[in-house]
Motif scaffolding. Structure first.
Motif: not given
Length: 212
Positions: A16-23, A209-210
């Protein structure tokens, strides 16, 4: 400051979520936008601890933090749900004071005093005795925000805060979110409403969507 590092979420074998990066810096508003099925709400649920993550890391002020397993009484991350999820059998005041009394162990007098201050701040000062069925959609939204704020969270998350509101109330929610920003509240807003997101956000994360 909230940091997501390579956050990944599977449901079974489905990614569902693939390597999400967020600050998300203190006092910022970050909007998470994208179409249905893109994982926006799942990401919000992972951040708020309603879902566990499959891999990756969440940090608060540079220290690892697992919202899913947070067992302290401290409400680090608050959530305003899309359908408000107010208790229909409780008054507005009781909806707001329930968690502070049960989780934070505040006495009845303090919890009600703090709740009344929030109601006054959100232009609901005379609504404490009413029940959810007696409120408009916009009023329910503000009560839901007051309930989340009553736990003194460091970060406040919203799931589609304008989805059930007409244009006038949409503007009201926009103004409220911006007023909380002026007070220093860090906020994360999941929405499909891109113009609304652009109006409020310091930065935006777009998800989609992936492919299977």
């Amino acid at each position: 400051m909230l940091e997501l590092k390579n956050l990944t979420k599977y449901y079974g074998k489905r990614l569902i979520l693939d390597n999400i990066n967020l600050t998300v810096n203190d006092g910022e508003i970050v909007s998470i936008v994208g179409p249905s099925g893109g994982g926006k709400t799942t990401l919000l649920r992972c951040i708020s601890g309603l879902e566990s993550i499959s891999s990756g890391e969440i940090l608060i002020d540079a220290s690892p933090f697992d919202p899913y397993r947070n067992t302290t009484n401290e409400s680090v991350i608050g959530v305003v749900f899309q359908e408000f999820q107010l208790f229909p059998h409780l008054s507005v005041l009781d909806n707001i004071t329930l968690a502070p009394k049960m989780v934070l162990k505040h006495g009845k007098a303090k919890a009600e005093e703090d709740a009344q201050k929030l109601l006054d701040r959100l232009s609901l000062g005379n609504k404490g005795h009413l029940y959810p069925y007696q409120l408009s959609g916009g009023q329910k939204q503000r009560v839901a925000i007051a309930r989340a704020l009553a736990m003194n969270p460091k970060i406040l998350c919203y799931d589609e805060p304008t989805s059930a509101l007409d244009p006038a109330l949409r503007q009201e929610v926009e103004d409220l979110i911006l007023s909380l920003k002026r007070d220093g509240m860090t906020q994360i807003v999941v929405t499909h409403d891109v113009p609304f997101a652009e109006n409020i956000a310091d930065k935006m994360l777009k998800v989609k969507p992936l492919e299977d």
